[in-house]
Scaffold this active site. Sequence first.
Site, PDB file in Angstrom:
ATOM      1  N   SER A 123      19.861  -1.078   6.817  1.00 26.72           N
ATOM      2  CA  SER A 123      19.710  -2.162   7.552  1.00 26.72           C
ATOM      3  C   SER A 123      18.474  -3.103   7.228  1.00 26.72           C
ATOM      4  O   SER A 123      18.219  -3.380   6.191  1.00 26.72           O
ATOM      5  CB  SER A 123      19.874  -1.668   9.067  1.00 26.72           C
ATOM      6  OG  SER A 123      19.713  -2.792   9.863  1.00 26.72           O
ATOM      7  N   HIS A 124      17.321  -2.821   8.486  1.00 18.52           N
ATOM      8  CA  HIS A 124      16.243  -3.923   8.406  1.00 18.52           C
ATOM      9  C   HIS A 124      15.094  -3.032   7.748  1.00 18.52           C
ATOM     10  O   HIS A 124      14.092  -3.617   7.666  1.00 18.52           O
ATOM     11  CB  HIS A 124      15.957  -4.012   9.984  1.00 18.52           C
ATOM     12  CG  HIS A 124      15.967  -3.009  10.638  1.00 18.52           C
ATOM     13  ND1 HIS A 124      17.013  -2.184  11.003  1.00 18.52           N
ATOM     14  CD2 HIS A 124      14.711  -2.230  11.252  1.00 18.52           C
ATOM     15  CE1 HIS A 124      16.833  -1.235  11.658  1.00 18.52           C
ATOM     16  NE2 HIS A 124      15.638  -1.080  11.988  1.00 18.52           N
ATOM     17  N   ASP A 167      19.058 -10.088   9.028  1.00 20.50           N
ATOM     18  CA  ASP A 167      18.368  -8.622   8.318  1.00 20.50           C
ATOM     19  C   ASP A 167      18.965  -8.304   6.910  1.00 20.50           C
ATOM     20  O   ASP A 167      19.762  -8.959   6.361  1.00 20.50           O
ATOM     21  CB  ASP A 167      18.368  -7.442   9.306  1.00 20.50           C
ATOM     22  CG  ASP A 167      19.819  -6.882   9.643  1.00 20.50           C
ATOM     23  OD1 ASP A 167      20.805  -7.546   9.487  1.00 20.50           O
ATOM     24  OD2 ASP A 167      19.951  -5.670   9.736  1.00 20.50           O
ATOM     25  N   ASP A 169      21.321  -6.244   5.943  1.00 18.69           N
ATOM     26  CA  ASP A 169      22.694  -6.053   5.820  1.00 18.69           C
ATOM     27  C   ASP A 169      23.630  -7.053   6.791  1.00 18.69           C
ATOM     28  O   ASP A 169      24.409  -6.991   6.607  1.00 18.69           O
ATOM     29  CB  ASP A 169      23.126  -4.642   6.104  1.00 18.69           C
ATOM     30  CG  ASP A 169      22.917  -4.317   7.528  1.00 18.69           C
ATOM     31  OD1 ASP A 169      21.894  -4.654   8.058  1.00 18.69           O
ATOM     32  OD2 ASP A 169      23.704  -3.433   8.236  1.00 18.69           O
ATOM     33  N   ASP A 208      23.622  -8.035   9.949  1.00 23.90           N
ATOM     34  CA  ASP A 208      24.164  -7.795  11.214  1.00 23.90           C
ATOM     35  C   ASP A 208      23.429  -8.213  12.397  1.00 23.90           C
ATOM     36  O   ASP A 208      23.942  -8.432  13.353  1.00 23.90           O
ATOM     37  CB  ASP A 208      24.874  -6.405  11.505  1.00 23.90           C
ATOM     38  CG  ASP A 208      23.931  -5.226  11.117  1.00 23.90           C
ATOM     39  OD1 ASP A 208      22.685  -5.568  10.969  1.00 23.90           O
ATOM     40  OD2 ASP A 208      24.236  -4.192  11.419  1.00 23.90           O
ATOM     41  N   ARG A 209      22.212  -8.250  12.148  1.00 22.82           N
ATOM     42  CA  ARG A 209      20.915  -8.647  13.100  1.00 22.82           C
ATOM     43  C   ARG A 209      20.987 -10.270  13.054  1.00 22.82           C
ATOM     44  O   ARG A 209      21.014 -10.810  12.172  1.00 22.82           O
ATOM     45  CB  ARG A 209      19.829  -8.116  13.038  1.00 22.82           C
ATOM     46  CG  ARG A 209      19.898  -6.545  12.991  1.00 22.82           C
ATOM     47  CD  ARG A 209      18.560  -5.803  12.995  1.00 22.82           C
ATOM     48  NE  ARG A 209      18.624  -4.393  13.206  1.00 22.82           N
ATOM     49  CZ  ARG A 209      17.557  -3.726  13.805  1.00 22.82           C
ATOM     50  NH1 ARG A 209      16.444  -4.399  14.196  1.00 22.82           N
ATOM     51  NH2 ARG A 209      17.883  -2.471  14.066  1.00 22.82           N
ATOM     52  N   SER A 234      17.986  -5.094  20.209  1.00 20.01           N
ATOM     53  CA  SER A 234      17.539  -4.849  18.843  1.00 20.01           C
ATOM     54  C   SER A 234      18.056  -6.039  18.094  1.00 20.01           C
ATOM     55  O   SER A 234      18.359  -5.939  16.819  1.00 20.01           O
ATOM     56  CB  SER A 234      17.804  -3.542  18.404  1.00 20.01           C
ATOM     57  OG  SER A 234      19.256  -3.180  18.494  1.00 20.01           O
ATOM     58  N   LYS A 256      28.190  -5.662  14.945  1.00 23.29           N
ATOM     59  CA  LYS A 256      27.220  -7.024  15.376  1.00 23.29           C
ATOM     60  C   LYS A 256      27.280  -7.791  14.064  1.00 23.29           C
ATOM     61  O   LYS A 256      27.442  -7.426  13.080  1.00 23.29           O
ATOM     62  CB  LYS A 256      25.753  -6.356  15.891  1.00 23.29           C
ATOM     63  CG  LYS A 256      24.961  -5.754  14.689  1.00 23.29           C
ATOM     64  CD  LYS A 256      23.735  -5.255  15.690  1.00 23.29           C
ATOM     65  CE  LYS A 256      22.636  -4.542  14.845  1.00 23.29           C
ATOM     66  NZ  LYS A 256      22.871  -2.981  14.560  1.00 23.29           N
TER      67      LYS A 256
HETATM   68  C1  G16 Z   1      21.120   0.017  14.463  1.00 23.88           C
HETATM   69  C2  G16 Z   1      22.511   0.441  15.480  1.00 23.88           C
HETATM   70  C3  G16 Z   1      22.005  -0.496  16.711  1.00 23.88           C
HETATM   71  C4  G16 Z   1      20.679  -0.184  17.308  1.00 23.88           C
HETATM   72  C5  G16 Z   1      19.454  -0.211  16.260  1.00 23.88           C
HETATM   73  C6  G16 Z   1      18.281   0.168  16.740  1.00 23.88           C
HETATM   74  O1  G16 Z   1      21.137  -1.271  13.975  1.00 23.88           O
HETATM   75  O2  G16 Z   1      23.424  -0.126  14.896  1.00 23.88           O
HETATM   76  O3  G16 Z   1      23.008  -0.171  17.784  1.00 23.88           O
HETATM   77  O4  G16 Z   1      20.311  -0.865  18.313  1.00 23.88           O
HETATM   78  O5  G16 Z   1      19.850   0.404  15.183  1.00 23.88           O
HETATM   79  O6  G16 Z   1      18.382   1.510  16.894  1.00 23.88           O
HETATM   80  P1  G16 Z   1      17.166   2.542  17.185  1.00 23.88           P
HETATM   81  O7  G16 Z   1      16.409   2.008  18.278  1.00 23.88           O
HETATM   82  O8  G16 Z   1      17.813   4.066  17.371  1.00 23.88           O
HETATM   83  O9  G16 Z   1      16.218   2.574  15.967  1.00 23.88           O
HETATM   84  P2  G16 Z   1      20.799  -1.344  12.573  1.00 23.88           P
HETATM   85  O10 G16 Z   1      20.786  -2.925  12.641  1.00 23.88           O
HETATM   86  O11 G16 Z   1      19.618  -0.893  12.146  1.00 23.88           O
HETATM   87  O12 G16 Z   1      22.125  -0.851  11.968  1.00 23.88           O
END
Ligand code: G16
Length: 545
Positions: free
Chosen positions: A113-114, A278, A280, A282-283, A367, A378
């Site tokens: 992800s990010h 981000d 991948d 999705d954000r 987030s 997302k």
């Molecule tokens: C993932 C999850 C999200 C979550 C985020 C932050 O996003 O899919 O639902 O809100 O992590 O999670 P945490 O607070 O546990 O770090 P992504 O974009 O990283 O796949």
Amino acid sequence: MQILKTNTTPFDGQRPGTSGLRKKVKTFKQPHYLENFVQAIFDTQGDLVGGTLVVGGDGRYYNREATQIILRIAAANGVAHVIVGQSGLLSTPAVSCVIRKYKAHGGIVLSASHNPGGPDEDFGIKFNTANGGPAPENVTEAIYQRTTTINDFQTLETTDIDLDKIGTLQLHEMQVEIIDPVTDYAELMQSLFDFESIRNLFESGSFSMRFDAMHAITGPYACRILEEMLGAPSGTVINGTPLTDFGGGHPDPNLVHAHEIVSMTQGSNGIDFAAASDGDGDRNMVLGQNFFVTPSDSLAVIVANYHLISGYQKDKIKGVARSMPTSQAVDHVADKLGIECFETPTGWKFFGNLLDAEKITFCGEESFGTGSNHVREKDGLWAVLFWLNLLAVKKQSVATIVQEHWREFGRNYYTRYDYEGVNKEAATDLMQQLRNKLASLPGTQIQNHTIEYADDFSYTDPIDNTVSKNQGVRIGFIGGSRIIYRLSGTGTEGATLRVYLESYEIDPEKQQQATAGVMTPLISIAQELAQITQKTGRTQPTVIT
Ligand code: G16
């Protein structure tokens, strides 16, 4: 081509976190580390044998090698058909879209992800089920349990295939279909939004926009959709070439890491609309001229205006959902619309059942995640297109749209403090101490605020009754303010303590204050209640969003 059975031994710590298994590249590159996890997926997900699997990733370092390894293991395990994005690329929402469109039995997303990418940074793998969404906890737990006992994996003895050429080829008895990563997703977006109105907005000449792909996966998607299909001027997409290390950056669309795009919106010559996505895809982050839209507000505005968007006009809105730490802005909209608002734990996987059961149409998280029933992830570009469509219809600035929204529904001031790389034991101890005093907190007064409730959030899924406990400490104050504490489930080093702060303001005269000022008293309470400095040694958070 021969199928090889290779002996292996389990690795510790292959339990997926908030969103899949995320570790340092060096961890993933250990012999058999990735192989064990992938074999555990096939050992527990029987439908994949003889079925269809989608594979794609965000293009970060190790994406290509991992794709080849997965294809070989898939072939050896009897998968009939794999759909893979060209060069091993697919954004996370595109994986979801492709799984659903071609009725695949699951998908494997390669992304952290990010989190930063590169040989010394992070890699990740996530399994999505046939609905296109991240596997729910019972599935990830079954995969994890299998990794603890695994003693062999199967693979195919063969050389790498050419992932760059679109077309179909055979890998032993498995058909590999290499697809353009953008086409299916772009078609879906076209079915939801009024592309003609958005095109007119760009052609009006009085509207300026930039989209920051942060050298990550959304570059090709944004170039195709915004510049080629919608006629946005060339150069609208910045940092549009995906790089394996994201150009050394941190592909996290927030005010800190996406400062380049933020600065383009500032000042009297600031652009009208800016957005970023981000690693991948999705954000999303949405900005207007001199104006930042918090993800929680973005969700609320989207829900309040859904009837203006063609793809959502046909069906009456079902309900909405937000993760627990997300501000309650959308709750006010749901109240007014007379629809249900679900509060789920952090993690997109918790929205899957609600979407499948048609209990909700839209959902989102603080987030920087927003989405709808169009896929089961997302979706960053979807949110950007929703906003573009809204701007085209309302013919108002981003700031005006949000400020009018506040006047109607009240404003939920919101901020999040992240303390990254904290000592794990210290962070666990801080949370435990908080939990220990929860029962004694309601009714007590702290710095002029009276605590109304204090609990450790627990969620019972309304569809399958699964209970998820210990999802974060909630402290609610009379008047609607909240402080939430939880430990991140996506980091790869030490612990990340997240503190979420929210304060509600109904009076329009008081809705134009700076967030930092409004939050000062709550921040001080949050420090005092959890003894953050004493327990972690930190006087300041690492990132404020
Ligand atoms: C993932 C999850 C999200 C979550 C985020 C932050 O996003 O899919 O639902 O809100 O992590 O999670 P945490 O607070 O546990 O770090 P992504 O974009 O990283 O796949």
